[in-house]
Design a protein around this motif. Structure first.
Motif, PDB file in Angstrom:
ATOM      1  N   THR A 143       0.834  -1.211   0.000  1.00 31.61           N
ATOM      2  CA  THR A 143       0.000   0.000   0.000  1.00 31.61           C
ATOM      3  C   THR A 143       0.864   1.255   0.000  1.00 31.61           C
ATOM      4  O   THR A 143       0.600   2.197  -0.753  1.00 31.61           O
ATOM      5  CB  THR A 143      -0.941   0.002   1.225  1.00 31.61           C
ATOM      6  OG1 THR A 143      -1.761  -1.168   1.167  1.00 31.61           O
ATOM      7  CG2 THR A 143      -1.823   1.235   1.238  1.00 31.61           C
ATOM      8  N   ASP A 144       1.910   1.263   0.808  1.00 36.21           N
ATOM      9  CA  ASP A 144       2.820   2.412   0.861  1.00 36.21           C
ATOM     10  C   ASP A 144       3.498   2.647  -0.487  1.00 36.21           C
ATOM     11  O   ASP A 144       3.600   3.784  -0.952  1.00 36.21           O
ATOM     12  CB  ASP A 144       3.879   2.220   1.944  1.00 36.21           C
ATOM     13  CG  ASP A 144       3.310   2.255   3.346  1.00 36.21           C
ATOM     14  OD1 ASP A 144       2.165   2.750   3.518  1.00 36.21           O
ATOM     15  OD2 ASP A 144       4.003   1.783   4.270  1.00 36.21           O
ATOM     16  N   LEU A 202       2.467   1.624  -3.528  1.00 37.11           N
ATOM     17  CA  LEU A 202       1.484   2.048  -4.530  1.00 37.11           C
ATOM     18  C   LEU A 202       1.110   3.513  -4.340  1.00 37.11           C
ATOM     19  O   LEU A 202       0.959   4.254  -5.316  1.00 37.11           O
ATOM     20  CB  LEU A 202       0.242   1.157  -4.470  1.00 37.11           C
ATOM     21  CG  LEU A 202       0.457  -0.322  -4.808  1.00 37.11           C
ATOM     22  CD1 LEU A 202      -0.836  -1.098  -4.629  1.00 37.11           C
ATOM     23  CD2 LEU A 202       1.012  -0.494  -6.210  1.00 37.11           C
ATOM     24  N   ASN A 203       0.983   3.954  -3.097  1.00 34.61           N
ATOM     25  CA  ASN A 203       0.690   5.368  -2.828  1.00 34.61           C
ATOM     26  C   ASN A 203       1.856   6.265  -3.208  1.00 34.61           C
ATOM     27  O   ASN A 203       1.661   7.355  -3.750  1.00 34.61           O
ATOM     28  CB  ASN A 203       0.335   5.569  -1.352  1.00 34.61           C
ATOM     29  CG  ASN A 203      -1.022   4.997  -1.008  1.00 34.61           C
ATOM     30  OD1 ASN A 203      -1.877   4.835  -1.868  1.00 34.61           O
ATOM     31  ND2 ASN A 203      -1.210   4.656   0.259  1.00 34.61           N
ATOM     32  N   GLU A 204       3.076   5.822  -2.924  1.00 30.38           N
ATOM     33  CA  GLU A 204       4.264   6.619  -3.248  1.00 30.38           C
ATOM     34  C   GLU A 204       4.359   6.885  -4.753  1.00 30.38           C
ATOM     35  O   GLU A 204       4.683   7.987  -5.183  1.00 30.38           O
ATOM     36  CB  GLU A 204       5.515   5.888  -2.773  1.00 30.38           C
ATOM     37  CG  GLU A 204       6.804   6.607  -3.114  1.00 30.38           C
ATOM     38  CD  GLU A 204       8.038   5.840  -2.679  1.00 30.38           C
ATOM     39  OE1 GLU A 204       9.134   6.215  -3.120  1.00 30.38           O
ATOM     40  OE2 GLU A 204       7.909   4.866  -1.896  1.00 30.38           O
ATOM     41  N   TYR A 205       4.084   5.865  -5.553  1.00 34.06           N
ATOM     42  CA  TYR A 205       4.188   6.005  -7.005  1.00 34.06           C
ATOM     43  C   TYR A 205       2.859   6.387  -7.659  1.00 34.06           C
ATOM     44  O   TYR A 205       2.806   6.557  -8.880  1.00 34.06           O
ATOM     45  CB  TYR A 205       4.713   4.708  -7.623  1.00 34.06           C
ATOM     46  CG  TYR A 205       6.150   4.439  -7.248  1.00 34.06           C
ATOM     47  CD1 TYR A 205       7.186   5.205  -7.779  1.00 34.06           C
ATOM     48  CD2 TYR A 205       6.479   3.432  -6.355  1.00 34.06           C
ATOM     49  CE1 TYR A 205       8.504   4.970  -7.426  1.00 34.06           C
ATOM     50  CE2 TYR A 205       7.788   3.183  -5.990  1.00 34.06           C
ATOM     51  CZ  TYR A 205       8.799   3.965  -6.539  1.00 34.06           C
ATOM     52  OH  TYR A 205      10.094   3.727  -6.186  1.00 34.06           O
ATOM     53  N   ASP A 206       1.794   6.493  -6.864  1.00 36.25           N
ATOM     54  CA  ASP A 206       0.464   6.848  -7.352  1.00 36.25           C
ATOM     55  C   ASP A 206       0.021   5.926  -8.495  1.00 36.25           C
ATOM     56  O   ASP A 206      -0.337   6.381  -9.582  1.00 36.25           O
ATOM     57  CB  ASP A 206       0.425   8.317  -7.790  1.00 36.25           C
ATOM     58  CG  ASP A 206      -0.994   8.804  -8.029  1.00 36.25           C
ATOM     59  OD1 ASP A 206      -1.923   8.265  -7.394  1.00 36.25           O
ATOM     60  OD2 ASP A 206      -1.182   9.716  -8.863  1.00 36.25           O
ATOM     61  N   ASP A 235      -1.862   1.760  -9.374  1.00 25.69           N
ATOM     62  CA  ASP A 235      -2.651   0.624  -8.897  1.00 25.69           C
ATOM     63  C   ASP A 235      -1.787  -0.626  -8.961  1.00 25.69           C
ATOM     64  O   ASP A 235      -0.796  -0.681  -9.706  1.00 25.69           O
ATOM     65  CB  ASP A 235      -3.892   0.413  -9.776  1.00 25.69           C
ATOM     66  CG  ASP A 235      -4.877   1.563  -9.670  1.00 25.69           C
ATOM     67  OD1 ASP A 235      -5.021   2.107  -8.557  1.00 25.69           O
ATOM     68  OD2 ASP A 235      -5.487   1.899 -10.698  1.00 25.69           O
TER      69      ASP A 235
END
Length: 75
Positions: free
Chosen positions: A22-23, A25-29, A31
């Protein structure tokens, strides 16, 4: 049969836990499905890798010392 996952030329592969995924995927924006894929049958994968898991691959690199990439395990 030879276990290629322990060969010196095969980079380290490790299955990531969901919080880490999750971290990342959020860092690279992105899915999960945007990640490059790796087949479940790839002999370098750890035994605990299942379809849907994300694997971190850490390679030696001439330019950055170590390069980290992520792959989504697929059937």
């Amino acid at each position: 049969m030879v276990d290629v996952s322990h060969h010196e030329l095969v980079p380290d592969h490790s299955v990531l836990d969901e919080d880490t995924v999750t971290d990342i995927l959020n860092e690279y924006d992105i899915d999960r499905t945007d990640l490059p894929k790796i087949k479940e049958s790839d002999p370098a994968l750890p035994a605990e890798a299942d379809p849907g898991n994300v694997v971190e691959i850490v390679r030696d690199s001439r330019t950055t010392d170590r390069a980290t990439v992520y792959r989504l395990v697929v059937e």
